[in-house]
Write a protein that holds these residues in place. Structure first.
Motif, PDB file in Angstrom:
ATOM      1  N   ALA A  25       0.818  -1.213   0.000  1.00  0.00           N
ATOM      2  CA  ALA A  25       0.000   0.000   0.000  1.00  0.00           C
ATOM      3  C   ALA A  25       0.859   1.274   0.000  1.00  0.00           C
ATOM      4  O   ALA A  25       0.335   2.371   0.141  1.00  0.00           O
ATOM      5  CB  ALA A  25      -0.927   0.001   1.215  1.00  0.00           C
ATOM      6  N   LEU A  26       2.170   1.090  -0.190  1.00  0.00           N
ATOM      7  CA  LEU A  26       3.091   2.225  -0.111  1.00  0.00           C
ATOM      8  C   LEU A  26       2.895   3.195  -1.273  1.00  0.00           C
ATOM      9  O   LEU A  26       2.715   2.788  -2.413  1.00  0.00           O
ATOM     10  CB  LEU A  26       4.530   1.713  -0.110  1.00  0.00           C
ATOM     11  CG  LEU A  26       5.628   2.735   0.199  1.00  0.00           C
ATOM     12  CD1 LEU A  26       5.430   3.363   1.570  1.00  0.00           C
ATOM     13  CD2 LEU A  26       6.990   2.070   0.123  1.00  0.00           C
ATOM     14  N   GLU A  27       2.898   4.480  -0.953  1.00  0.00           N
ATOM     15  CA  GLU A  27       2.796   5.531  -1.959  1.00  0.00           C
ATOM     16  C   GLU A  27       3.997   6.461  -1.841  1.00  0.00           C
ATOM     17  O   GLU A  27       4.635   6.546  -0.793  1.00  0.00           O
ATOM     18  CB  GLU A  27       1.501   6.324  -1.768  1.00  0.00           C
ATOM     19  CG  GLU A  27       0.258   5.479  -2.001  1.00  0.00           C
ATOM     20  CD  GLU A  27      -1.014   6.289  -1.933  1.00  0.00           C
ATOM     21  OE1 GLU A  27      -0.960   7.492  -1.615  1.00  0.00           O
ATOM     22  OE2 GLU A  27      -2.076   5.700  -2.208  1.00  0.00           O
ATOM     23  N   LYS A  67       1.057   1.325  -8.716  1.00  0.00           N
ATOM     24  CA  LYS A  67       1.424   1.879 -10.024  1.00  0.00           C
ATOM     25  C   LYS A  67       2.639   1.152 -10.594  1.00  0.00           C
ATOM     26  O   LYS A  67       2.743   0.951 -11.802  1.00  0.00           O
ATOM     27  CB  LYS A  67       1.708   3.372  -9.919  1.00  0.00           C
ATOM     28  CG  LYS A  67       0.486   4.222  -9.690  1.00  0.00           C
ATOM     29  CD  LYS A  67      -0.254   4.404 -10.988  1.00  0.00           C
ATOM     30  CE  LYS A  67      -1.313   5.480 -10.819  1.00  0.00           C
ATOM     31  NZ  LYS A  67      -2.043   5.700 -12.059  1.00  0.00           N
ATOM     32  N   ALA A  68       3.561   0.746  -9.730  1.00  0.00           N
ATOM     33  CA  ALA A  68       4.734   0.005 -10.186  1.00  0.00           C
ATOM     34  C   ALA A  68       4.314  -1.344 -10.763  1.00  0.00           C
ATOM     35  O   ALA A  68       4.829  -1.778 -11.791  1.00  0.00           O
ATOM     36  CB  ALA A  68       5.719  -0.187  -9.035  1.00  0.00           C
ATOM     37  N   ARG A  69       3.352  -2.000 -10.116  1.00  0.00           N
ATOM     38  CA  ARG A  69       2.828  -3.268 -10.635  1.00  0.00           C
ATOM     39  C   ARG A  69       2.201  -3.048 -12.007  1.00  0.00           C
ATOM     40  O   ARG A  69       2.385  -3.854 -12.923  1.00  0.00           O
ATOM     41  CB  ARG A  69       1.770  -3.854  -9.690  1.00  0.00           C
ATOM     42  CG  ARG A  69       2.347  -4.436  -8.430  1.00  0.00           C
ATOM     43  CD  ARG A  69       1.294  -5.172  -7.611  1.00  0.00           C
ATOM     44  NE  ARG A  69       1.141  -6.506  -8.173  1.00  0.00           N
ATOM     45  CZ  ARG A  69       0.055  -6.935  -8.852  1.00  0.00           C
ATOM     46  NH1 ARG A  69      -0.969  -6.151  -9.045  1.00  0.00           N
ATOM     47  NH2 ARG A  69       0.000  -8.172  -9.308  1.00  0.00           N
ATOM     48  N   GLU A  70       1.425  -1.976 -12.160  1.00  0.00           N
ATOM     49  CA  GLU A  70       0.788  -1.667 -13.440  1.00  0.00           C
ATOM     50  C   GLU A  70       1.846  -1.407 -14.514  1.00  0.00           C
ATOM     51  O   GLU A  70       1.692  -1.831 -15.663  1.00  0.00           O
ATOM     52  CB  GLU A  70      -0.133  -0.460 -13.304  1.00  0.00           C
ATOM     53  CG  GLU A  70      -1.360  -0.717 -12.454  1.00  0.00           C
ATOM     54  CD  GLU A  70      -2.134   0.552 -12.113  1.00  0.00           C
ATOM     55  OE1 GLU A  70      -1.794   1.653 -12.619  1.00  0.00           O
ATOM     56  OE2 GLU A  70      -3.077   0.451 -11.325  1.00  0.00           O
ATOM     57  N   LEU A  71       2.900  -0.736 -14.124  1.00  0.00           N
ATOM     58  CA  LEU A  71       3.993  -0.443 -15.062  1.00  0.00           C
ATOM     59  C   LEU A  71       4.651  -1.738 -15.541  1.00  0.00           C
ATOM     60  O   LEU A  71       4.907  -1.911 -16.716  1.00  0.00           O
ATOM     61  CB  LEU A  71       5.023   0.461 -14.378  1.00  0.00           C
ATOM     62  CG  LEU A  71       6.283   0.788 -15.147  1.00  0.00           C
ATOM     63  CD1 LEU A  71       5.952   1.557 -16.412  1.00  0.00           C
ATOM     64  CD2 LEU A  71       7.233   1.598 -14.280  1.00  0.00           C
ATOM     65  N   LEU A  72       4.888  -2.661 -14.613  1.00  0.00           N
ATOM     66  CA  LEU A  72       5.474  -3.938 -15.001  1.00  0.00           C
ATOM     67  C   LEU A  72       4.519  -4.720 -15.908  1.00  0.00           C
ATOM     68  O   LEU A  72       4.962  -5.348 -16.866  1.00  0.00           O
ATOM     69  CB  LEU A  72       5.836  -4.766 -13.778  1.00  0.00           C
ATOM     70  CG  LEU A  72       6.980  -4.231 -12.919  1.00  0.00           C
ATOM     71  CD1 LEU A  72       7.233  -5.153 -11.739  1.00  0.00           C
ATOM     72  CD2 LEU A  72       8.251  -4.054 -13.734  1.00  0.00           C
ATOM     73  N   ALA A  73       3.235  -4.665 -15.618  1.00  0.00           N
ATOM     74  CA  ALA A  73       2.257  -5.352 -16.462  1.00  0.00           C
ATOM     75  C   ALA A  73       2.265  -4.774 -17.872  1.00  0.00           C
ATOM     76  O   ALA A  73       2.166  -5.499 -18.861  1.00  0.00           O
ATOM     77  CB  ALA A  73       0.859  -5.240 -15.842  1.00  0.00           C
ATOM     78  N   LYS A  74       2.421  -3.468 -17.968  1.00  0.00           N
ATOM     79  CA  LYS A  74       2.499  -2.795 -19.269  1.00  0.00           C
ATOM     80  C   LYS A  74       3.700  -3.311 -20.057  1.00  0.00           C
ATOM     81  O   LYS A  74       3.638  -3.443 -21.279  1.00  0.00           O
ATOM     82  CB  LYS A  74       2.613  -1.281 -19.039  1.00  0.00           C
ATOM     83  CG  LYS A  74       2.820  -0.451 -20.278  1.00  0.00           C
ATOM     84  CD  LYS A  74       2.897   1.014 -19.881  1.00  0.00           C
ATOM     85  CE  LYS A  74       3.643   1.813 -20.915  1.00  0.00           C
ATOM     86  NZ  LYS A  74       3.760   3.222 -20.536  1.00  0.00           N
TER      87      LYS A  74
END
Length: 77
Positions: A25-27, A67-74
């Motif tokens: 949950a880190l931002e 957002k980092a997870r989403e970036l890796l998925a991209k």
């Protein structure tokens, strides 16, 4: 499929957090250690660990672990 544990370890290492620190949950600026300089170290660590190149827009947009997870998925990592 994204290896969440590898990403967690990248966050913990780049931000100098303990092995048991919960980062899911880190931002950005959620901890004092995640400042602009540490952000660039985190980006570099992600690029190294996952063999990707992160463009400037994504560097700016990556404001959380999610957002980092989403970036890796991209990047289909």
């Amino acid at each position: 499929m994204i290896d969440d544990e590898r990403l967690r370890q990248v966050f913990r290492s780049a931000l100098n957090l303990g092995d048991d620190f919960v980062v899911d949950a880190l931002e950005y600026r959620g901890v004092d250690k995640w400042d602009s300089l540490a952000h660039m170290s985190l980006i570099a660590a992600m690029e190294d660990e996952f063999g990707i190149m992160i463009d400037t827009d994504d560097v700016i947009d990556m404001s959380s672990f999610t957002k980092a997870r989403e970036l890796l998925a991209k990047h289909l990592v």
